[in-house]
Design a protein around this motif. Structure first.
Motif, PDB file in Angstrom:
ATOM      1  N   TYR A  18      45.142  44.242  35.998  1.00 11.39           N
ATOM      2  CA  TYR A  18      45.325  45.490  36.737  1.00 11.39           C
ATOM      3  C   TYR A  18      45.583  46.642  35.774  1.00 11.39           C
ATOM      4  O   TYR A  18      45.109  47.772  35.994  1.00 11.39           O
ATOM      5  CB  TYR A  18      46.486  45.343  37.715  1.00 11.39           C
ATOM      6  CG  TYR A  18      46.520  46.428  38.764  1.00 11.39           C
ATOM      7  CD1 TYR A  18      45.659  46.389  39.848  1.00 11.39           C
ATOM      8  CD2 TYR A  18      47.410  47.489  38.658  1.00 11.39           C
ATOM      9  CE1 TYR A  18      45.681  47.387  40.808  1.00 11.39           C
ATOM     10  CE2 TYR A  18      47.448  48.489  39.611  1.00 11.39           C
ATOM     11  CZ  TYR A  18      46.580  48.429  40.691  1.00 11.39           C
ATOM     12  OH  TYR A  18      46.603  49.418  41.640  1.00 11.39           O
TER      13      TYR A  18
ATOM     14  N   SER B 211      48.648  35.214  45.692  1.00 16.95           N
ATOM     15  CA  SER B 211      48.527  36.109  46.847  1.00 16.95           C
ATOM     16  C   SER B 211      49.800  36.161  47.683  1.00 16.95           C
ATOM     17  O   SER B 211      49.940  37.040  48.531  1.00 16.95           O
ATOM     18  CB  SER B 211      47.355  35.665  47.720  1.00 16.95           C
ATOM     19  OG  SER B 211      47.533  34.326  48.137  1.00 16.95           O
TER      20      SER B 211
ATOM     21  N   ILE C  67      43.947  37.437  41.926  1.00 15.57           N
ATOM     22  CA  ILE C  67      44.856  37.699  43.049  1.00 15.57           C
ATOM     23  C   ILE C  67      45.016  36.492  43.971  1.00 15.57           C
ATOM     24  O   ILE C  67      46.128  36.207  44.429  1.00 15.57           O
ATOM     25  CB  ILE C  67      44.391  38.953  43.819  1.00 15.57           C
ATOM     26  CG1 ILE C  67      44.607  40.199  42.949  1.00 15.57           C
ATOM     27  CG2 ILE C  67      45.128  39.092  45.140  1.00 15.57           C
ATOM     28  CD1 ILE C  67      44.222  41.494  43.608  1.00 15.57           C
TER      29      ILE C  67
ATOM     30  N   ALA D 272      45.822  44.261  46.327  1.00 15.83           N
ATOM     31  CA  ALA D 272      44.641  43.964  47.135  1.00 15.83           C
ATOM     32  C   ALA D 272      44.350  45.085  48.121  1.00 15.83           C
ATOM     33  O   ALA D 272      43.183  45.417  48.379  1.00 15.83           O
ATOM     34  CB  ALA D 272      44.836  42.638  47.870  1.00 15.83           C
TER      35      ALA D 272
ATOM     36  N   CYS E  32      51.025  41.635  44.726  1.00 13.43           N
ATOM     37  CA  CYS E  32      49.598  41.301  44.789  1.00 13.43           C
ATOM     38  C   CYS E  32      48.974  41.806  46.082  1.00 13.43           C
ATOM     39  O   CYS E  32      47.820  42.235  46.099  1.00 13.43           O
ATOM     40  CB  CYS E  32      49.411  39.789  44.669  1.00 13.43           C
ATOM     41  SG  CYS E  32      49.672  39.165  43.007  1.00 13.43           S
TER      42      CYS E  32
ATOM     43  N   VAL F 282      47.366  38.636  36.101  1.00 16.14           N
ATOM     44  CA  VAL F 282      47.034  39.598  37.154  1.00 16.14           C
ATOM     45  C   VAL F 282      47.476  40.992  36.744  1.00 16.14           C
ATOM     46  O   VAL F 282      46.720  41.974  36.889  1.00 16.14           O
ATOM     47  CB  VAL F 282      47.694  39.177  38.479  1.00 16.14           C
ATOM     48  CG1 VAL F 282      47.349  40.160  39.588  1.00 16.14           C
ATOM     49  CG2 VAL F 282      47.265  37.768  38.865  1.00 16.14           C
TER      50      VAL F 282
ATOM     51  N   GLU G  64      39.816  40.311  42.555  1.00 13.95           N
ATOM     52  CA  GLU G  64      39.729  39.870  43.949  1.00 13.95           C
ATOM     53  C   GLU G  64      39.361  38.397  44.076  1.00 13.95           C
ATOM     54  O   GLU G  64      39.901  37.675  44.915  1.00 13.95           O
ATOM     55  CB  GLU G  64      38.715  40.724  44.700  1.00 13.95           C
ATOM     56  CG  GLU G  64      39.201  42.129  45.000  1.00 13.95           C
ATOM     57  CD  GLU G  64      38.186  42.942  45.748  1.00 13.95           C
ATOM     58  OE1 GLU G  64      38.585  43.815  46.542  1.00 13.95           O
ATOM     59  OE2 GLU G  64      36.972  42.711  45.552  1.00 13.95           O
TER      60      GLU G  64
END
Length: 719
Positions: free
Chosen positions: A141, A172, A168, A181, A177, A137, A164
């Motif tokens: 990013y 989550s 994530i 989001a 995270c 993740v 998405e």
């Protein structure tokens, strides 16, 4: 007289002494008072009698003490001998305990260290596992940030989509995270703003340099025209073909031998320098970049805006066509826009349907006057001769959502028709388009809304019954929608290529789903009542009346099935049979629960009373249409099992086992054995079988014999 009264007084004193010896000390007062209330000097004679009685008791006590004295002395002697051994044993135990504690200190310390290491190892493994989920993740990013920095917006949008949908959701639960989001929509808006700003800068630049671009384009067109005329003179008009333009703006044409000829026309001085074309002067990359970005971002959710865009394209195409330019590509674009328009309509009507379902009260429509009846009938094609004969006020079977849904489907057809205006399409094509879009509305949008509605937890049995009635009426109204489309397009439904509406299958599927949900919720409600059962499984005898939880359950089923009588077809019968079977199965499982270790005959009798109430309910025909005792057969397994134990008819059961006409045909040996084992265990501890054997050993032997025979039957079935 005094001498005659002496024996009577002595007898009375004996009675008083016996009463004193056998009565509680708190009640001795009235007895002693009766002595002084009697003849004069009677208390003196009583005291003498009492002294005599005391001396007798003293002699008995002395005899008893003399009799047990030697044993007491011997016991004390043995106890003194044991005391020395006990002290020695106590010392040995204390020493052993001390040495064990000293030896175990090191083991305890090492064990605690091992535990700490194991905890650390587990924490490290968990941390590594979580980091392995988090690192991708963070890498994605970071990649997104690099793409934004290098203005690779299209790639950045694709990275956002992966974040998405894939990365994530895996982690989550972590706050970083959640922050990511929350930040992604802001980044999307920034990309939209940047791409739109670049497009506006491009348009502004085009406006500034439009003179130069126009001049170059006109000169290039003039060169092409000159080239065309030259080629036509040299090769003849019969061999003329339309020139093909290369990407740099220079023209080529096909010669009769298939070779490409470059355009050599122009000034001699231009031949030495590179020729700049209109395409060379304009950089269209901002346009394509904005197109790609908005293709990924902003699906338009406003059908009016799409319709306005369609009207502008139609006006532009008609204008170009008036000047002789080909516009087929523009109309192809309109077909793509039409698909997007239909999608926006479907999304809009999904919200409309959802709101209708949320505001519906799921009860029949009340009409007080004929005017109200006419208003409802004008919105929805409802015809029922029996209801029309009824006097006002009266109720229509469907709820208020039915006419609203029907009206909204017609509104959708009108909205879909708006896009076909000015497209120069035939009636058949328009009819086909309307039917296809309506099919999408029914089979996808409305069907999805119905399925979601049915699965909502707050929708109860009454609401589900009303939904089934509603879908039945909507299904019957589909033919009127067919006629509605036919009246708009004037295309006969008998035409070979006419698309049929698929509303029938939509409403049938929704109805089947609602029926299945009714069965599920009804069984869940039965389970809730069953959980309230609180049997005293070791009770000596039954209460003489059915359990409260079961009577509440039966009352609930009666009231529920009264509502079910409005259901079409055999749905009510199926629901009733399903409920009775589920109730019978639940009661059987309760009786044979592995956690239940003991059952008394009193509990069996109480359970039998409850099953009798279930059978009475089944025989009362809660739902019409069952033949004979069909519904009672749902409890036949329980009935035969309980009869076997209530009558204690093991000889008949074992003799007729396996015969098709057996009285206990539905009693499985394994079931009977499991229940008998529970009762057998109870008899050992609480003497529950006393009512059968009354301390008679032969009865217990009979039970043991039956258990052995049942086990042999069970083993025979398994082999």
């Amino acid at each position: 007289m005094a001498e005659a009264d002496i024996p009577e007084c002595i007898t009375e004193h004996e009675r008083i002494l016996q009463e004193i010896e056998s009565t509680d000390t708190a009640c001795v007062g009235p007895t002693l008072r009766s002595i002084y209330d009697d003849q004069p000097n009677a208390h003196k004679r009583f005291m003498e009698k009492l002294d005599t009685r005391i001396r007798n008791h003293d002699r008995e006590i002395e005899k008893m003490c003399n009799f047990h004295h030697q044993g007491f002395v011997d016991a004390i002697t043995e106890l003194l001998k044991v005391r020395a051994d006990a002290e020695k044993l106590m010392g040995q135990v204390t020493d052993t305990n001390r040495r064990l504690q000293e030896a175990g200190k090191e083991v305890t310390a090492q064990t605690e260290e091992v535990i700490r290491c194991r905890i650390q190892q587990r924490n490290m493994a968990t941390t590594v596992e979580k980091l392995q989920l988090c690192i991708p993740v963070l890498e994605m990013y970071s990649k997104l940030k690099e793409q934004l920095t290098s203005k690779r917006y299209y790639a950045a949008l694709k990275t956002m989509e992966q974040l998405e949908k894939v990365y994530i959701p895996r982690v989550s639960q972590y706050r970083f995270c959640q922050i990511m989001a929350e930040n992604l929509p802001k980044l999307r808006e920034e990309i939209k703003d940047v791409s739109m700003s670049d497009l506006k800068d491009f348009l502004e630049s085009i406006r500034k340099h439009s003179d130069k671009v126009g001049e170059t384009a006109i000169r290039q067109a003039q060169q092409h025209r000159t080239f065309i005329s030259t080629v036509a003179k040299q090769a003849g008009l019969d061999h003329y073909t339309k020139p093909v333009f290369s990407l740099n703006g220079r023209a080529h044409s096909h010669t009769p031998n298939g070779l490409l000829m470059d355009d050599g026309a122009g000034d001699e001085e231009d031949a030495d320098d590179e020729i700049l074309t209109a395409q060379d002067l304009v950089d269209f990359s901002p346009v394509y970049r904005c197109l790609h970005i908005y293709t990924v971002l902003s699906y338009c959710d406003d059908p009016d805006l799409v319709l306005e865009l369609k009207n502008l394209i139609v006006i532009f195409a008609d204008t170009l066509q008036g000047y002789g330019f080909p516009v087929s590509r523009l109309f192809d674009l309109l077909f793509e826009v039409r698909d997007q328009y239909n999608e926006t309509l479907l999304k809009k009507w999904a919200l409309v349907f959802r709101e209708i379902f949320e505001t519906d009260n799921y009860s029949p429509i009340p009409v007080e006057t004929e005017e109200e009846y006419k208003v409802v009938v004008s919105r929805f094609p409802f015809h029922d001769a029996e209801i029309e004969k009824q006097s006002f006020p009266k109720k229509l079977p469907m709820s208020q959502s039915v006419p609203q849904i029907y009206s909204q489907v017609k509104e959708f057809i009108y909205a879909s028709l708006k896009f076909s205006e000015s497209l120069h399409r035939s009636s058949t094509e328009i009819d086909d388009m309307l039917r296809k879009s309506t099919n999408l509305l029914l089979t996808r949008t409305l069907s999805s809304c119905l399925q979601n509605l049915i699965k909502k937890p707050h929708i109860g049995l009454t609401e589900l019954v009303q939904i089934i009635i509603n879908t039945t009426h909507l299904e019957q109204a589909c033919r009127y929608l067919e006629e509605f489309i036919t009246n708009i397009t004037n295309v006969s439904p008998e035409t070979v290529h006419t698309t049929r509406l698929y509303g029938l299958s939509t409403f049938k599927d929704a109805r089947h789903a609602a029926e299945g949900e009714i069965y599920t919720k009804l069984n869940q409600k039965i389970d809730e009542f069953i959980q309230l059962a609180d049997y005293e499984w070791c009770m000596a005898e039954s209460d003489g009346r059915a359990s409260g939880y079961l009577m509440d359950l039966i009352n609930f089923l009666r009231s529920t099935f009264q509502v079910f009588t409005h259901l079409p077809g055999k749905v009510a019968q199926t629901a009733c049979m399903s409920a009775c079977k589920h109730l019978s199965t639940s009661l059987m499982q309760m009786l044979l629960d592995s956690e239940l270790k003991q059952i008394s005959m009193g509990a069996i009798q109480q359970f039998n009373l409850d099953v009798m109430q279930c059978e009475l309910f089944a025989s009362s025909e809660p739902v019409p249409g069952f033949q004979g005792d069909t519904l009672q057969l749902a409890f036949i397994d329980l009935r035969q099992l309980l009869d076997l134990f209530m009558v204690w008819d093991w000889s008949t059961y074992l003799a007729d086992y396996g015969q098709p006409n057996s009285k206990y045909l539905r009693v499985n040996p394994a079931t009977a054995l499991a229940l008998l084992e529970k009762m057998k265990d109870t008899s050992k501890k609480n003497n529950i079988f006393s009512q059968f054997r009354k301390n008679d050993r032969d009865k217990q032997k009979l039970v043991e014999t039956v258990v052995k025979q049942l086990r042999s039957l069970v083993n025979g079935m398994s082999s």
